[in-house]
Design a protein around this motif. Structure first.
Motif, PDB file in Angstrom:
ATOM      1  N   VAL A  51       0.815  -1.220   0.000  1.00 27.65           N
ATOM      2  CA  VAL A  51       0.000   0.000   0.000  1.00 27.65           C
ATOM      3  C   VAL A  51       0.846   1.267   0.000  1.00 27.65           C
ATOM      4  N   VAL A  52       2.154   1.152   0.095  1.00 27.89           N
ATOM      5  CA  VAL A  52       3.019   2.325   0.239  1.00 27.89           C
ATOM      6  C   VAL A  52       3.137   3.063  -1.085  1.00 27.89           C
ATOM      7  N   PHE A  53       3.010   4.406  -1.034  1.00 27.76           N
ATOM      8  CA  PHE A  53       3.261   5.257  -2.197  1.00 27.76           C
ATOM      9  C   PHE A  53       4.757   5.548  -2.272  1.00 27.76           C
ATOM     10  N   GLY A  54       5.402   5.171  -3.355  1.00 29.22           N
ATOM     11  CA  GLY A  54       6.809   5.500  -3.541  1.00 29.22           C
ATOM     12  C   GLY A  54       7.715   4.746  -2.599  1.00 29.22           C
ATOM     13  N   THR A  55       8.863   5.375  -2.276  1.00 28.16           N
ATOM     14  CA  THR A  55       9.869   4.760  -1.411  1.00 28.16           C
ATOM     15  C   THR A  55       9.735   5.308  -0.002  1.00 28.16           C
ATOM     16  N   PRO A  56       9.459   4.460   0.991  1.00 26.71           N
ATOM     17  CA  PRO A  56       9.296   4.969   2.357  1.00 26.71           C
ATOM     18  C   PRO A  56      10.624   5.441   2.937  1.00 26.71           C
ATOM     19  N   ALA A  57      10.547   6.425   3.831  1.00 28.56           N
ATOM     20  CA  ALA A  57      11.727   6.956   4.511  1.00 28.56           C
ATOM     21  C   ALA A  57      11.573   6.753   6.002  1.00 28.56           C
ATOM     22  N   GLY A  58      12.701   6.738   6.726  1.00 31.44           N
ATOM     23  CA  GLY A  58      12.680   6.548   8.159  1.00 31.44           C
ATOM     24  C   GLY A  58      12.116   7.757   8.887  1.00 31.44           C
ATOM     25  N   ARG A  59      11.831   7.551  10.159  1.00 25.69           N
ATOM     26  CA  ARG A  59      11.202   8.613  10.944  1.00 25.69           C
ATOM     27  C   ARG A  59      12.129   9.823  11.083  1.00 25.69           C
ATOM     28  N   ILE A  60      13.400   9.586  11.331  1.00 21.18           N
ATOM     29  CA  ILE A  60      14.357  10.687  11.479  1.00 21.18           C
ATOM     30  C   ILE A  60      14.612  11.353  10.133  1.00 21.18           C
ATOM     31  N   ARG A  61      14.759  10.559   9.089  1.00 22.36           N
ATOM     32  CA  ARG A  61      15.035  11.123   7.769  1.00 22.36           C
ATOM     33  C   ARG A  61      13.884  12.014   7.298  1.00 22.36           C
ATOM     34  N   ASN A  62      12.671  11.685   7.690  1.00 20.84           N
ATOM     35  CA  ASN A  62      11.526  12.512   7.305  1.00 20.84           C
ATOM     36  C   ASN A  62      11.630  13.927   7.851  1.00 20.84           C
ATOM     37  N   LEU A  63      12.308  14.085   8.989  1.00 19.03           N
ATOM     38  CA  LEU A  63      12.416  15.408   9.591  1.00 19.03           C
ATOM     39  C   LEU A  63      13.228  16.357   8.725  1.00 19.03           C
ATOM     40  N   PHE A  64      14.083  15.830   7.867  1.00 22.22           N
ATOM     41  CA  PHE A  64      14.949  16.671   7.046  1.00 22.22           C
ATOM     42  C   PHE A  64      14.428  16.838   5.624  1.00 22.22           C
ATOM     43  N   ALA A  65      13.223  16.352   5.368  1.00 22.15           N
ATOM     44  CA  ALA A  65      12.609  16.542   4.049  1.00 22.15           C
ATOM     45  C   ALA A  65      12.049  17.959   3.966  1.00 22.15           C
ATOM     46  N   LEU A  66      12.386  18.692   2.905  1.00 21.67           N
ATOM     47  CA  LEU A  66      11.956  20.072   2.737  1.00 21.67           C
ATOM     48  C   LEU A  66      10.790  20.150   1.766  1.00 21.67           C
ATOM     49  N   GLY A  67      10.195  21.326   1.682  1.00 23.83           N
ATOM     50  CA  GLY A  67       9.082  21.538   0.760  1.00 23.83           C
ATOM     51  C   GLY A  67       7.744  21.281   1.420  1.00 23.83           C
ATOM     52  N   ASP A  68       6.706  21.324   0.601  1.00 21.48           N
ATOM     53  CA  ASP A  68       5.340  21.120   1.094  1.00 21.48           C
ATOM     54  C   ASP A  68       5.147  19.653   1.477  1.00 21.48           C
ATOM     55  N   ARG A  69       4.739  19.422   2.724  1.00 19.16           N
ATOM     56  CA  ARG A  69       4.579  18.059   3.236  1.00 19.16           C
ATOM     57  C   ARG A  69       3.106  17.660   3.334  1.00 19.16           C
ATOM     58  N   SER A  70       2.205  18.530   2.901  1.00 19.46           N
ATOM     59  CA  SER A  70       0.772  18.234   3.036  1.00 19.46           C
ATOM     60  C   SER A  70       0.398  16.964   2.282  1.00 19.46           C
ATOM     61  N   LEU A  71       0.927  16.808   1.066  1.00 19.91           N
ATOM     62  CA  LEU A  71       0.608  15.621   0.274  1.00 19.91           C
ATOM     63  C   LEU A  71       1.182  14.367   0.918  1.00 19.91           C
ATOM     64  N   ASP A  72       2.356  14.468   1.527  1.00 15.80           N
ATOM     65  CA  ASP A  72       2.955  13.305   2.193  1.00 15.80           C
ATOM     66  C   ASP A  72       2.110  12.860   3.389  1.00 15.80           C
ATOM     67  N   VAL A  73       1.574  13.839   4.143  1.00 18.04           N
ATOM     68  CA  VAL A  73       0.714  13.485   5.272  1.00 18.04           C
ATOM     69  C   VAL A  73      -0.563  12.808   4.770  1.00 18.04           C
ATOM     70  N   ALA A  74      -1.133  13.329   3.678  1.00 17.82           N
ATOM     71  CA  ALA A  74      -2.338  12.714   3.110  1.00 17.82           C
ATOM     72  C   ALA A  74      -2.034  11.287   2.632  1.00 17.82           C
ATOM     73  N   HIS A  75      -0.885  11.091   1.981  1.00 21.10           N
ATOM     74  CA  HIS A  75      -0.505   9.744   1.550  1.00 21.10           C
ATOM     75  C   HIS A  75      -0.370   8.803   2.744  1.00 21.10           C
ATOM     76  N   ARG A  76       0.198   9.332   3.816  1.00 23.73           N
ATOM     77  CA  ARG A  76       0.362   8.488   5.005  1.00 23.73           C
ATOM     78  C   ARG A  76      -0.991   8.045   5.551  1.00 23.73           C
ATOM     79  N   ALA A  77      -1.957   8.956   5.548  1.00 29.33           N
ATOM     80  CA  ALA A  77      -3.297   8.598   6.025  1.00 29.33           C
ATOM     81  C   ALA A  77      -3.933   7.558   5.110  1.00 29.33           C
ATOM     82  N   PHE A  78      -3.783   7.731   3.787  1.00 24.13           N
ATOM     83  CA  PHE A  78      -4.332   6.742   2.849  1.00 24.13           C
ATOM     84  C   PHE A  78      -3.680   5.380   3.054  1.00 24.13           C
ATOM     85  N   GLU A  79      -2.374   5.381   3.285  1.00 21.60           N
ATOM     86  CA  GLU A  79      -1.657   4.116   3.474  1.00 21.60           C
ATOM     87  C   GLU A  79      -2.127   3.406   4.746  1.00 21.60           C
ATOM     88  N   ILE A  80      -2.373   4.157   5.787  1.00 22.24           N
ATOM     89  CA  ILE A  80      -2.882   3.557   7.025  1.00 22.24           C
ATOM     90  C   ILE A  80      -4.243   2.911   6.782  1.00 22.24           C
TER      91      ILE A  80
END
Length: 389
Positions: free
Chosen positions: A272-301
């Motif tokens: 069910v994962v969209f794309g390549t998953p990243a670790g919890r710490i690595r996610n903290l250093f991702a820049l740009g708009d994260r709204s779509l990533d949060v929505a993807h996470r909810a869909f994946e759950i």
């Protein structure tokens, strides 16, 4: 002390806003006008420190040329501000709302003020102290009348347009920014009214007993009001990027809170994962708009929960209540859903349900919109973290 703050910190603040907005200054007429407003204000206030004023006076031979330049730049700033607020308000109209009328009036005011300053001021008497001690001179009075009339009309109209447009802006920081801009321009209009009163009350000034020259009156309120207007303007300009930063922090925090539940579920249903998953710490250093990533996470759950539902044994009567009660307050749907997900993962991992039996899947409220669904899943994720591993 107040003059030093006004002459150094406020221009520095404005120049920071000019540099920050420069890359986006010419994207549209509105952004160009807004950038011009901050640039003209920064230039105008930069002429106030004594070293800059002396440099301008020595180069032109006019003792009060720094005052003239400051006021001409003030006219330009007020004109740019009106261009901006009319552009975003979408009502060009007639009179001062007309670009042609507005620019013609600004040019005429600048010409009249320049002619009065160069040809009619008594430069030998004015000297390096400027015009503050010469409010009784007719040319100075006419000069200030032209300046304050234009500045008052511009700031008053801008304040009214900003305030009337506030409800057309989304709630939150953007609307706060519009209100701050209205407060800034309103403060500018109040400053003009105060200065008119102050000048009328100080047409007769004291003279230095040693030199016989007039002593410029000190006006702390007249120093404070323009500084307050400039600060309010910069704060209003800062609201859109502050909104972006706050949304980024909010989304990153949501990603962090959802990660334990998400990681356990996608480990059981990696498809069910969209794309390549990243670790919890690595996610903290991702820049740009994260709204779509949060929505993807909810869909994946949600998708992973549906995948786990297949093959689950029948629910044990009453077990769901126990599970919910173990996780938190009885009847709490978020805790009940967390307990069901916990039991479903246990069944997937071990091949048999928990010792207390498989609780029934609760009817969670979820959300009618993606944002409501994310808000709900954050509650479920919080309850899930409190369950035993």
């Amino acid at each position: 002390m107040l003059r030093s703050v006004f002459e150094i910190l406020v221009p520095a603040l404005l120049w920071t806003a000019v540099a920050w907005r420069a890359p986006r200054a010419f994207r549209s007429p509105a952004t160009r006008a807004l950038w011009g407003t901050t640039a003209m204000m920064a230039l105008a206030l930069t002429t106030r420190p004594a070293p800059v004023a002396r440099l301008l006076e020595d180069g032109t031979g006019l003792p009060e040329v720094s005052v003239l330049i400051k006021h001409l730049l003030g006219i330009a700033a007020a004109t740019c501000l009106l261009d901006y607020v009319v552009a975003i308000h979408g009502t060009p109209g007639t009179g001062i709302r007309s670009t042609k009328v507005r620019h013609t009036a600004a040019a005429a005011a600048c010409v009249v003020m320049a002619v009065l300053s160069v040809f009619f001021f008594e430069h030998e008497q004015i000297g390096p102290d400027g015009i503050d001690a010469h409010y009784a001179d007719r040319p100075v009075q006419l000069y200030l009348t032209v300046y304050y009339l234009f500045f008052f009309a511009s700031t008053l109209l801008a304040s009214r347009l900003f305030w009337s447009n506030r409800l057309n802006v989304p709630r939150g920081l953007l609307r706060t920014g519009v209100r701050l801009m209205a407060a800034s321009t309103g403060t500018g209009a109040v400053y003009v009214l105060y200065r008119v009163y102050y000048i009328a009350a100080h047409t007769v000034v004291a003279h230095d007993p040693a030199t016989g020259k007039p002593v410029p009156p000190y006006d702390p309120v007249g120093e404070l009001l323009p500084a307050a207007a400039a600060v309010l303007l910069v704060l209003g300009l800062a609201m859109p990027p502050l909104r972006t930063v706050s949304r980024y922090v909010r989304d990153q925090y949501a990603m962090w809170r959802l990660h334990p539940l998400w990681a356990d579920l996608v480990a059981a249903a990696p498809q069910v994962v969209f794309g390549t998953p990243a670790g919890r710490i690595r996610n903290l250093f991702a820049l740009g708009d994260r709204s779509l990533d949060v929505a993807h996470r909810a869909f994946e759950i949600r998708d992973a929960a549906l995948a786990l539902r297949d093959g689950l044994p029948s629910s044990a009567p009453g077990a769901g209540v126990d599970s919910a009660g173990a996780a938190g307050a009885p009847g709490d749907l978020a805790h009940a859903e967390a307990a069901w997900l916990h039991a479903a993962l246990h069944h997937h991992t071990t091949g048999h349900p928990p010792a207390s039996g498989m609780p029934p899947e609760p009817d969670h409220p979820g959300g009618a919109t993606p944002q409501e669904e994310i808000t709900w899943l954050l509650k479920v994720a919080t309850a899930y973290r409190r369950l035993p591993a």
